[in-house]
Design an enzyme around this catalytic site. Sequence first.
Site, PDB file in Angstrom:
ATOM      1  N   GLN A  83      -0.488  15.786  -7.629  1.00 22.21           N
ATOM      2  CA  GLN A  83      -0.721  15.342  -9.008  1.00 22.21           C
ATOM      3  C   GLN A  83      -2.235  15.463  -9.216  1.00 22.21           C
ATOM      4  OE1 GLN A  83       2.891  12.834 -10.165  1.00 22.21           O
ATOM      5  NE2 GLN A  83       1.688  11.441  -8.918  1.00 22.21           N
ATOM      6  N   HIS A  94      -8.825  11.079  -5.572  1.00 18.36           N
ATOM      7  CA  HIS A  94      -9.164  11.732  -4.300  1.00 18.36           C
ATOM      8  C   HIS A  94      -7.981  12.658  -4.037  1.00 18.36           C
ATOM      9  CE1 HIS A  94     -10.608  11.021   0.164  1.00 18.36           C
ATOM     10  NE2 HIS A  94     -10.018  12.200   0.047  1.00 18.36           N
ATOM     11  N   HIS A  96      -4.886  14.507  -2.966  1.00 16.39           N
ATOM     12  CA  HIS A  96      -3.908  14.188  -1.916  1.00 16.39           C
ATOM     13  C   HIS A  96      -2.627  14.958  -2.173  1.00 16.39           C
ATOM     14  CE1 HIS A  96      -3.734  11.140  -5.091  1.00 16.39           C
ATOM     15  NE2 HIS A  96      -2.415  11.113  -4.897  1.00 16.39           N
ATOM     16  N   HIS A  98       1.316  14.975  -1.623  1.00 22.11           N
ATOM     17  CA  HIS A  98       2.483  14.158  -1.287  1.00 22.11           C
ATOM     18  C   HIS A  98       3.455  15.040  -0.504  1.00 22.11           C
ATOM     19  CE1 HIS A  98       1.850  10.804  -4.271  1.00 22.11           C
ATOM     20  NE2 HIS A  98       1.113  11.738  -4.858  1.00 22.11           N
TER      21      HIS A  98
HETATM   22  W1  AMW Z   1      -1.070   9.632  -7.081  1.00 22.79           W
HETATM   23  O1  AMW Z   1      -0.174   8.677  -8.205  1.00 22.79           O
HETATM   24  O2  AMW Z   1      -2.675   9.355  -7.266  1.00 22.79           O
HETATM   25  O3  AMW Z   1      -0.587  11.241  -7.001  1.00 22.79           O
HETATM   26  O4  AMW Z   1      -0.562   8.983  -5.593  1.00 22.79           O
HETATM   27  C1  AMW Z   1      -1.232   7.920  -4.958  1.00 22.79           C
HETATM   28  C2  AMW Z   1      -0.397   7.586  -3.767  1.00 22.79           C
HETATM   29  O5  AMW Z   1      -1.166   6.821  -2.899  1.00 22.79           O
HETATM   30  C3  AMW Z   1       0.840   6.777  -4.099  1.00 22.79           C
HETATM   31  O6  AMW Z   1       1.956   7.351  -3.441  1.00 22.79           O
HETATM   32  C4  AMW Z   1       0.510   5.382  -3.572  1.00 22.79           C
HETATM   33  O7  AMW Z   1       1.670   4.691  -3.157  1.00 22.79           O
HETATM   34  C5  AMW Z   1      -0.401   5.738  -2.430  1.00 22.79           C
HETATM   35  N1  AMW Z   1      -1.380   4.732  -2.049  1.00 22.79           N
HETATM   36  C6  AMW Z   1      -2.229   4.081  -2.868  1.00 22.79           C
HETATM   37  N2  AMW Z   1      -3.026   3.268  -2.158  1.00 22.79           N
HETATM   38  C7  AMW Z   1      -2.694   3.430  -0.853  1.00 22.79           C
HETATM   39  C8  AMW Z   1      -3.149   2.870   0.357  1.00 22.79           C
HETATM   40  N3  AMW Z   1      -4.132   1.955   0.386  1.00 22.79           N
HETATM   41  N4  AMW Z   1      -2.573   3.250   1.513  1.00 22.79           N
HETATM   42  C9  AMW Z   1      -1.569   4.157   1.491  1.00 22.79           C
HETATM   43  N5  AMW Z   1      -1.084   4.733   0.368  1.00 22.79           N
HETATM   44  C10 AMW Z   1      -1.630   4.368  -0.790  1.00 22.79           C
END
Ligand code: AMW
Length: 151
Positions: A83, A94, A96, A98
């Site tokens: 995303q 940041h 990432h 999935h």
């Molecule tokens: W994104 O909606 O920015 O594409 O996805 C962010 C992801 O990071 C989500 O799946 C969320 O559950 C996960 N997430 C957020 N904070 C943390 C954390 N501290 N540790 C592990 N996963 C996290």
Amino acid sequence: MTFRFGQHVISSSVVFLKTELSFALVNRKPVVPGHVLVCPLRPAERFHDLRPEEVCDLFCTTQRVASAVETQYSGTSLTISVQDGPEAGQTVPHVHVHVLPRRAGDFARNDNIYEQLQDHDKGGNASPPKWRSEEEMASEAAELRKYFIES
Ligand code: AMW
């Protein structure tokens, strides 16, 4: 040692793989069992901010991680998704990736997974903001780390 994931400070106990330029961590609110994240070590916000060597490392690492979680969670397919930007659902600024192991019938409609990815970490009725404990996450990371032990 800690890792940075956007605004979050990530304990090494929940990180199961670190490479030269990337790291992989378990998710505190997975959409399916084995839903993990792969990130560049450098906290670049958007995909276009990555240097070529970071893109290469991120996707080579994603490939290794994807094989590990597919095996560990008895998946038969994978959803691999980025995303990229807030309008695309990115909540942590940041980059990432999935990685989600998939199985037949895991969602009533296959593409529902994208709605859940969009909503799962934002609270609301469909998805209350209940994070997993650090102990549970560390125990999952310990299992996944076994796939990356070098002989
Ligand atoms: W994104 O909606 O920015 O594409 O996805 C962010 C992801 O990071 C989500 O799946 C969320 O559950 C996960 N997430 C957020 N904070 C943390 C954390 N501290 N540790 C592990 N996963 C996290």
